[in-house]
Design a protein around this motif. Structure first.
Motif, mmCIF file in Angstrom:
data_model
loop_
_atom_site.group_PDB
_atom_site.id
_atom_site.type_symbol
_atom_site.label_atom_id
_atom_site.label_comp_id
_atom_site.label_asym_id
_atom_site.label_seq_id
_atom_site.Cartn_x
_atom_site.Cartn_y
_atom_site.Cartn_z
ATOM 1 N N ASP A 167 -15.264 11.629 1.888
ATOM 2 C CA ASP A 167 -15.321 10.277 1.326
ATOM 3 C C ASP A 167 -13.967 9.584 1.284
ATOM 4 N N LEU A 168 -12.942 10.214 1.869
ATOM 5 C CA LEU A 168 -11.598 9.623 1.856
ATOM 6 C C LEU A 168 -11.088 9.457 3.282
ATOM 7 N N PRO A 169 -10.198 8.509 3.508
ATOM 8 C CA PRO A 169 -9.602 8.360 4.834
ATOM 9 C C PRO A 169 -8.851 9.622 5.232
ATOM 10 N N ASP A 170 -8.867 9.934 6.518
ATOM 11 C CA ASP A 170 -8.144 11.093 7.025
ATOM 12 C C ASP A 170 -6.799 10.621 7.576
ATOM 13 N N LEU A 171 -5.794 10.592 6.717
ATOM 14 C CA LEU A 171 -4.483 10.058 7.100
ATOM 15 C C LEU A 171 -3.863 10.836 8.248
ATOM 16 N N LEU A 172 -4.027 12.160 8.244
ATOM 17 C CA LEU A 172 -3.412 12.977 9.283
ATOM 18 C C LEU A 172 -4.039 12.699 10.642
ATOM 19 N N ALA A 173 -5.373 12.589 10.679
ATOM 20 C CA ALA A 173 -6.043 12.310 11.950
ATOM 21 C C ALA A 173 -5.695 10.921 12.461
ATOM 22 N N LEU A 360 -9.399 -0.465 4.292
ATOM 23 C CA LEU A 360 -8.200 -1.131 4.780
ATOM 24 C C LEU A 360 -7.075 -0.129 5.007
ATOM 25 N N ALA A 361 -6.439 -0.238 6.168
ATOM 26 C CA ALA A 361 -5.228 0.531 6.461
ATOM 27 C C ALA A 361 -4.062 -0.440 6.551
ATOM 28 N N CYS A 362 -3.093 -0.319 5.629
ATOM 29 C CA CYS A 362 -1.883 -1.140 5.671
ATOM 30 C C CYS A 362 -0.838 -0.385 6.498
ATOM 31 N N VAL A 363 -0.387 -1.010 7.572
ATOM 32 C CA VAL A 363 0.464 -0.324 8.546
ATOM 33 C C VAL A 363 1.760 -1.100 8.747
ATOM 34 N N THR A 364 2.867 -0.387 8.820
ATOM 35 C CA THR A 364 4.129 -0.986 9.231
ATOM 36 C C THR A 364 4.769 -0.065 10.252
ATOM 37 N N VAL A 365 5.696 -0.589 11.017
ATOM 38 C CA VAL A 365 6.341 0.199 12.069
ATOM 39 C C VAL A 365 7.826 0.346 11.748
ATOM 40 N N LEU A 366 8.283 1.583 11.711
ATOM 41 C CA LEU A 366 9.695 1.907 11.545
ATOM 42 C C LEU A 366 10.280 2.099 12.943
ATOM 43 N N LEU A 392 5.125 -0.738 1.199
ATOM 44 C CA LEU A 392 3.742 -1.082 1.560
ATOM 45 C C LEU A 392 2.866 -1.134 0.318
ATOM 46 N N ARG A 393 3.032 -0.164 -0.561
ATOM 47 C CA ARG A 393 2.246 -0.151 -1.797
ATOM 48 C C ARG A 393 2.543 -1.394 -2.630
ATOM 49 N N ASP A 394 3.804 -1.770 -2.697
ATOM 50 C CA ASP A 394 4.164 -2.974 -3.446
ATOM 51 C C ASP A 394 3.533 -4.211 -2.812
ATOM 52 N N TRP A 395 3.569 -4.277 -1.479
ATOM 53 C CA TRP A 395 2.982 -5.422 -0.782
ATOM 54 C C TRP A 395 1.497 -5.559 -1.105
ATOM 55 N N LEU A 399 -3.767 -6.829 -4.052
ATOM 56 C CA LEU A 399 -5.054 -6.899 -3.361
ATOM 57 C C LEU A 399 -6.163 -6.367 -4.278
ATOM 58 N N PRO A 400 -7.285 -7.067 -4.377
ATOM 59 C CA PRO A 400 -8.368 -6.641 -5.283
ATOM 60 C C PRO A 400 -9.242 -5.565 -4.657
ATOM 61 N N LEU A 401 -8.639 -4.390 -4.391
ATOM 62 C CA LEU A 401 -9.361 -3.305 -3.731
ATOM 63 C C LEU A 401 -9.244 -2.025 -4.544
ATOM 64 N N GLU A 402 -10.337 -1.237 -4.561
ATOM 65 C CA GLU A 402 -10.284 0.056 -5.222
ATOM 66 C C GLU A 402 -9.337 0.976 -4.452
ATOM 67 N N GLU A 403 -8.757 1.921 -5.159
ATOM 68 C CA GLU A 403 -7.735 2.779 -4.560
ATOM 69 C C GLU A 403 -8.260 3.558 -3.363
ATOM 70 N N HIS A 404 -9.543 3.977 -3.416
ATOM 71 C CA HIS A 404 -10.065 4.790 -2.323
ATOM 72 C C HIS A 404 -10.344 3.986 -1.065
ATOM 73 N N ARG A 405 -10.237 2.650 -1.144
ATOM 74 C CA ARG A 405 -10.532 1.812 0.019
ATOM 75 C C ARG A 405 -9.280 1.350 0.748
ATOM 76 N N ILE A 406 -8.108 1.813 0.356
ATOM 77 C CA ILE A 406 -6.876 1.353 0.987
ATOM 78 C C ILE A 406 -5.927 2.522 1.212
ATOM 79 N N THR A 407 -5.326 2.573 2.407
ATOM 80 C CA THR A 407 -4.359 3.622 2.733
ATOM 81 C C THR A 407 -3.117 2.975 3.339
ATOM 82 N N PHE A 408 -2.037 3.769 3.420
ATOM 83 C CA PHE A 408 -0.749 3.229 3.842
ATOM 84 C C PHE A 408 -0.161 4.134 4.923
#
Length: 489
Positions: A167-173, A360-366, A392-395, A399-408
Motif C-alpha cells: 500500500d506504499l510507494p516503492d521508492l527503491l524500485a 504524487l512523486a515530487c522530484v528534483t535533479v541534483l 522538497l518536503r518544505d516545498w 499541499l493538501p495530501l495525505e502522507e501516504h500519497r506523496i513521496t520525494f
C-alpha cells in the motif's frame, strides 16, 4: 560537517545515551525520552562523504514503512524527523541476539536449524499478513528474543530499509534499476527486479537454513549482478553432500525454499513453518535424496527449465498492473520565482485531487559531473542529497495530501531533462507537471528542459508558467499552461 553525535545530546526530544553499533549504512544509539518507559533505539543513516545515495533512500523507505507495521515480531515505531539535515528514526530497542553470532559455531544440529527456521517463518507470515515483503532476510536481520513470561523464543525481524509494502510507494524500485538486496541471500526474482513477491523471503530464509545446516552459502558471495544471476540456472550442492548429518526431510525443505520458480516453493511462510515443526509429515521428493551433481542431460533440462521460469517472471513483471495513477511534479529548487512555485503547487493540487486514488512523486535533479567522483557534501559539510530531500518536503508542505500519497525523490544526473524523462518512463508516470522559466538567450539557442521533456516523455506533460515572471528571467507576460496529451506521444 555531518552531525557529531555525543552522549547527552538531544535530538528531537530524545537524549543520546550510548552508541550501540556503527555499520556501513547507519549508526545506532541507545536513547531515552521522558514520555517513554521502554528501551529505545535511534537509527541515523550515514551521510558522510562518499556514502551511496541508496542508503538515504533506503532509510526513507524504513521511516515510511515502520509506522505501518506492528506486532511481536517487529520493533515498535516511536518517532522520526530531521536534525540539522541529519534524518533520524526512533523505535523500540529489542533485546536478544541475532543469528549472526551463530555463524561462528556451524553447522548446527538439524533440530535447532528447524526451530530457528520455524520461528522466522512465523514472523514472516505475520509480516506478510500486513502486506509487507521484507526482502533482506539474513542472519543479521533475524533476532531471537526470549519471552520473559515463560522463556519461550520468538523471532523478531529487523531492518526494513529494502522492504516493500503493497500500500506504499516503492521508492527503491522507482529510483534504482539494479537488484536491491544482500547478494548471498537475494531471490532470483529480486535479481530480475521483482519486489512484491512474498516467497522471495522464503528463498532468503532457505539460504539462511542452508548456511546454518552446512556452514556454507549455497551460491557463494557474488560481488555483482552477473554473479547473482547465476542462481537463476545453477543448482547449489545438496546440503547432505556437505553435511551428511542433515536429515532427508530438512534437505527437502531447504531445497524447496531454493527453487528458482516461486510457485515451486512453499505457498506461504505458514506452510513452511508447519513443515519445519512437523518433520515426520514432510512429503519427500527427489530433492531429499539428491547428493552428487546431475548428469549432463539433467543439467541441460534444468537449465532450460530455469530459462522458462525466468521468462515467466519477467513477463509477469512486465504486465503487472498499477493500482493508482502516478503524478510526477518536477521541481527546480534553485529557481527563486515565488509566483512560479505557487502556480506549480496550485496545478499539482488540482490534478492530484481529480483522482482520489492517485499518488504524487515530487522530484528534483541534483546535477553531477559527467566524469569523476562528485562530492556528496557541500562546502558546509552537509549532505547535498539530504538537503534537497528536506527542501522538497518544505516545498510540498502546503499541499493538501495525505502522507501516504506523496513521496520525494532526488535524482542525480548530468542532464536534467534526461533524468526526468528516464524517471517518467521507467516508473510509468501518467502525468508530469513542471514549471517553465523565462526565455533567455541561452534557452533560445539550446532549447529548454521543459521543451525536451514535452517532446520526449511518454506521458501527459503539463508545463506551468507563472502569471508574472521575475525580472531576472527576462520573460514576457502571462502565458497559458501548455499540455501534451498522452495520445500525442
Amino acid at each position: 560537517m555531518p552531525v557529531k553525535l555525543q552522549p547527552g545530546m538531544t535530538i528531537g526530544g530524545f537524549t543520546l545515551v550510548e552508541p550501540l553499533h556503527e555499520g556501513g549504512m547507519s549508526r545506532l544509539w541507545s536513547v531515552t525520552h521522558p514520555d517513554h518507559t521502554m528501551a529505545l533505539l535511534m537509527k541515523l543513516p550515514r551521510i558522510d562523504y562518499g556514502e551511496a545515495v541508496s542508503q538515504v533512500v533506503s532509510f526513507e523507505v524504513e521511516r515510511m514503512l515502520m509506522p505501518m507495521i506492528d506486532g511481536e515480531h517487529v520493533p515498535r515505531y516511536v518517532a522520526s524527523g530531521e536534525y540539522e539535515d541529519q534524518p533520524w528514526l526512533v523505535m523500540q530497542r529489542m533485546h536478544g541476539e541475532t543469528l549472526q553470532p551463530l555463524l561462528e559455531r556451524l553447522p548446527l544440529a538439524a533440530e535447532r536449524v528447524a526451530a530457528i527456521g520455524a520461528m522466522t517463518a512465523l514472523a514472516l507470515e505475520d509480516l506478510h499478513h500486513q502486506r509487507v515483503v521484507h526482502l533482506d532476510v539474513k542472519p543479521g536481520n533475524v533476532l531471537l528474543q526470549a519471552d520473559p513470561r515463560d522463556g519461550s523464543e520468538r523471532a523478531v525481524l529487523l531492518d526494513f530499509g529494502l522492504s516493500h509494502h503493497a500500500d506504499l510507494p516503492d521508492l527503491l524500485a522507482e529510483q534504482f534499476h539494479v537488484p536491491m538486496g544482500t547478494a548471498p541471500y537475494i531471490a532470483p526474482e529480486q535479481v530480475l527486479g521483482v519486489r512484491d513477491e512474498p516467497r522471495s523471503d522464503l528463498f532468503a530464509l532457505g539460504v539462511t537454513l542452508y548456511q546454518l545446516a552446512t556452514g556454507k552459502l549455497p551460491f557463494g558471495a557474488p560481488a555483482g549482478t552477473a554473479g547473482m544471476r547465476r542462481r537463476l540456472h545453477d543448482e547449489p550442492p545438496a546440503p547432505r553432500q556437505l553435511n551428511p548429518a542433515v536429515p532427508r526431510w530438512l534437505q527437502e525443505i531447504i531445497l524447496r525454499c531454493l527453487e528458482v520458480d516461486p510457485d515451486r516453493r512453499h505457498a506461504s511462510a505458514a506452510q513452511l513453518a508447519f513443515d519445519l515443526q512437523h518433520p515426520d509429515q514432510v512429503p519427500l521428493t527427489s530433492r531429499a535424496d539428491r547428493l552428487g551433481g546431475r548428469g549432463p542431460l539433467a543439467r541441460a533440462l534444468h537449465w532450460l527449465s530455469a530459462l522458462g521460469t525466468r521468462a515467466t517472471i519477467e513477463r509477469k513483471k512486465a504486465v503487472a498492473t498499477r493500482g493508482a495513477p502516478l503524478i510526477m511534479t518536477a521541481i527546480d529548487l534553485k529557481q527563486t520565482n515565488r509566483a512560479l512555485d505557487d502556480a506549480l503547487r496550485d496545478m499539482t493540487t488540482r490534478i492530484v485531487q481529480t483522482a482520489a486514488d492517485s499518488r504524487l512523486a515530487c522530484v528534483t535533479v541534483l546535477r553531477v559531473a559527467r566524469i569523476g567522483i562528485e562530492p556528496t557534501l557541500d562546502i558546509e559539510g552537509r549532505s547535498r542529497h539530504v538537503k534537497r530531500l528536506i527542501a522538497l518536503r518544505d516545498w510540498a508542505r502546503s499541499l493538501p495530501l495525505e502522507e501516504h500519497r506523496i513521496t520525494f525523490h532526488v535524482l542525480e544526473a548530468s542532464e536534467v531533462a534526461d533524468a526526468l524523462i528516464d524517471y517518467a518512463r521507467s516508473n510509468r508516470i501518467d502525468q508530469l507537471i513542471m514549471g517553465a522559466r523565462g526565455v533567455t538567450g541561452v534557452r533560445r539557442m539550446l532549447g529548454s528542459v521543459s521543451s525536451r521533456v514535452v517532446a520526449e516523455a511518454n506521458c501527459t506533460v503539463t508545463v506551468v508558467r507563472a502569471g508574472r515572471e521575475s525580472a531576472a528571467e527576462q520573460a514576457p507576460g502571462p502565458e497559458p499552461t501548455e499540455s501534451k496529451p498522452a495520445s500525442e506521444q
